[in-house]
Design a protein around this motif. Structure first.
Motif, PDB file in Angstrom:
ATOM      1  N   GLY A 206      45.240  16.202  -8.272  1.00 10.52           N
ATOM      2  CA  GLY A 206      45.968  17.147  -7.438  1.00 10.52           C
ATOM      3  C   GLY A 206      45.448  17.134  -6.018  1.00 10.52           C
ATOM      4  N   GLY A 207      46.359  17.116  -5.054  1.00 10.66           N
ATOM      5  CA  GLY A 207      45.958  17.172  -3.656  1.00 10.66           C
ATOM      6  C   GLY A 207      45.667  15.801  -3.074  1.00 10.66           C
ATOM      7  N   GLU A 208      44.886  15.797  -1.999  1.00 16.50           N
ATOM      8  CA  GLU A 208      44.577  14.573  -1.267  1.00 16.50           C
ATOM      9  C   GLU A 208      43.090  14.525  -0.947  1.00 16.50           C
ATOM     10  N   PRO A 209      42.576  13.363  -0.544  1.00 16.19           N
ATOM     11  CA  PRO A 209      41.139  13.240  -0.293  1.00 16.19           C
ATOM     12  C   PRO A 209      40.686  13.987   0.957  1.00 16.19           C
ATOM     13  N   SER A 210      39.385  14.292   0.963  1.00 14.34           N
ATOM     14  CA  SER A 210      38.670  14.799   2.150  1.00 14.34           C
ATOM     15  C   SER A 210      39.071  16.197   2.596  1.00 14.34           C
ATOM     16  N   ARG A 211      39.794  16.929   1.750  1.00 12.16           N
ATOM     17  CA  ARG A 211      40.113  18.322   2.094  1.00 12.16           C
ATOM     18  C   ARG A 211      40.428  19.096   0.828  1.00 12.16           C
ATOM     19  N   PHE A 212      40.184  20.413   0.891  1.00 10.06           N
ATOM     20  CA  PHE A 212      40.493  21.281  -0.234  1.00 10.06           C
ATOM     21  C   PHE A 212      41.976  21.624  -0.245  1.00 10.06           C
ATOM     22  N   ASP A 213      42.553  21.664  -1.436  1.00  8.29           N
ATOM     23  CA  ASP A 213      43.931  22.082  -1.643  1.00  8.29           C
ATOM     24  C   ASP A 213      43.892  23.289  -2.577  1.00  8.29           C
ATOM     25  N   GLU A 214      44.152  24.474  -2.036  1.00 12.59           N
ATOM     26  CA  GLU A 214      43.971  25.707  -2.804  1.00 12.59           C
ATOM     27  C   GLU A 214      44.826  25.746  -4.062  1.00 12.59           C
ATOM     28  N   LYS A 215      46.072  25.309  -3.960  1.00 11.81           N
ATOM     29  CA  LYS A 215      46.938  25.329  -5.145  1.00 11.81           C
ATOM     30  C   LYS A 215      46.382  24.429  -6.240  1.00 11.81           C
TER      31      LYS A 215
END
Length: 329
Positions: A206-215
Motif C-alpha cells: 500500500g502506498g509509495e516509497p519514501s513517504r508515509f501514507d496514512e490510509k
C-alpha cells in the motif's frame, strides 16, 4: 528454540532473554561499514504469558518502503504482553542499508527479497537474508510482510497471497484489505522461503516509497489486529473503524500491467481503486507541447491496483496495474 514450541517460560533470541509477559527491543549485529561502524538488525520481541503461535512482523525489506515501519510502531505500542498468547517478533527495518540510503537495494545493488534463503558466505544481500532467516523466519508460524510500490509507482492497499492456499486465502480475507491479489511464489523471495518452511505469510502492499501514507498504514494496523484476533493471540484493541464497514474485499485472480505504447507525458483518467472496463481509455500520452500522441486502453475489465506517479514515460513503461475481479468476500 524450535518452531511451534509452546512453553510459557523466557524466550531466547540472539542471546537476549525476554521473560513471559514482557517486551524487549535490541539489535543483532549484522555488518561493519568500511568505517568499521556496526550495522545491526533491529528487533522488538513481545512475549506473551500464555502459549500460542509466533507471528513475525517485518518491514523495509526494500529499504525505501517505509509505511511498514510506522505500521509496526503503532502495533507494538498497543499490544499488551500480559494479554498476549504466543510471541510477536517485529523487525521494523530489515534492509537497514537501503533504509539509510533511501534505496530499495543494498549497497551492492542486490534485491534482498530475491536473496533468500541466503548464505553465510555469499554476497552482502545473501548474508543479511541468512541472518534474518535464521534469527527470525525460522521461528515463525505466521508472518506479515509490509511493502509499498516501487519507485515511481503507488499501490492501492492490497494483500498478495497464493489463492490456491486455503489457509492463506482465509487469513487474507480476515485482514480485510480492499484487494486480494493472487500472486505466485517468486524465486528468492521471503514468501517462497516461508512456504518452504511451512510458515503462512501475507504480503501487504500500500502506498509509495519514501513517504508515509496514512490510509495504507491505518488499514494495515487494523488488518493486523484482525489477524491477531483470528489466531487467538490478542483480543481486539481498537473499535471497528466505520470505514472498515464499507470495505468489501475484492479478489483478483489475475493482474496485468498496461504499458506505454510510446514515449511522452502520460495523463491518467483513472485513480487507484477505480473500476475500469475492457478497451476503455485509461489515459492519454501527449508530447511536451500538449499535442496528443495517442490513447492508452485497458485490455480487461477490472480495478486499478497500482499506478505510475511519474508522468514522464518511455515506450514500454508500466503505467497502470489492473486486477481482474474474481469475487468479493
Amino acid at each position: 528454540m524450535k518452531k511451534n514450541q509452546l512453553q510459557q517460560g523466557p524466550y531466547l533470541l540472539a542471546e537476549t532473554m525476554v521473560n513471559a509477559g514482557h517486551t524487549k527491543s535490541f539489535e543483532i549485529p549484522a555488518f561493519r561499514l568500511p568505517t568499521q561502524t556496526m550495522i545491526s538488525l533491529p528487533i522488538h520481541v513481545i512475549h506473551g504469558v500464555r502459549p500460542g503461535p509466533t507471528l513475525g512482523l517485518c518491514a523495509a525489506i526494500h529499504g525505501n518502503e517505509i509505511n511498514g515501519i510506522e505500521t509496526i510502531r503503532r502495533i507494538t505500542q498497543v499490544i499488551d504482553p500480559k494479554k498476549l498468547s504466543g510471541t510477536i517478533i517485529a523487525t521494523p527495518v530489515v534492509n537497514v542499508f537501503g533504509f539509510i540510503n533511501d534505496s530499495r537495494y543494498l549497497p551492492d545493488r542486490r534485491d534482498l527479497n530475491r536473496s533468500f534463503p541466503g548464505s553465510k558466505r555469499g554476497s552482502m544481500a545473501s548474508r543479511l537474508a541468512f541472518l534474518f532467516r535464521t534469527e527470525v523466519v525460522d521461528r515463525c508460524n505466521y508472518i506479515i510482510d509490509y511493502h509499498t510500490a516501487s519507485v515511481g509507482k503507488k499501490n492501492y492497499p492490497q494483500i498478495r497471497c497464493d489463492l490456491f492456499d486455503g489457509d492463506s486465502k482465509e487469513l487474507a480475507k480476515v485482514f480485510n484489505a480492499p484487494l486480494i491479489l493472487h500472486s505466485k511464489k517468486i524465486a528468492g523471495s521471503l514468501r517462497e522461503l516461508a512456504v518452504e518452511n511451512e510458515c503462512n505469510l501475507l504480503v501487504y502492499e500500500g502506498g509509495e516509497p519514501s513517504r508515509f501514507d496514512e490510509k495504507a498504514i491505518s488499514l494495515a494496523v487494523r488488518g493486523t489486529f484482525r489477524v491477531l484476533s483470528k489466531l487467538k493471540m490478542h483480543p481486539a484493541v481498537t473499535e471497528s473503524h466505520k470505514e472498515d464497514l464499507k470495505i468489501k474485499t475484492l479478489i483478483c485472480n489475475e493482474t496485468s500491467w498496461i504499458r506505454a505504447p510510446r514515449s511522452g507525458i502520460f495523463r491518467a483518467n483513472y485513480k487507484l481503486g477505480e473500476r475500469v472496463k475492457d478497451k476503455c481509455v485509461l489515459g492519454t500520452i501527449n508530447d511536451i507541447f500538449g499535442n496528443s500522441l495517442g490513447n492508452v486502453r485497458s485490455h480487461m475489465n477490472g480495478i486499478v491496483a497500482g499506478i505510475a506517479t511519474n508522468p514522464s514515460v518511455h515506450q514500454g513503461d508500466a503505467l497502470i496495474h489492473i486486477g481482474r475481479i474474481k469475487e468479493a468476500s
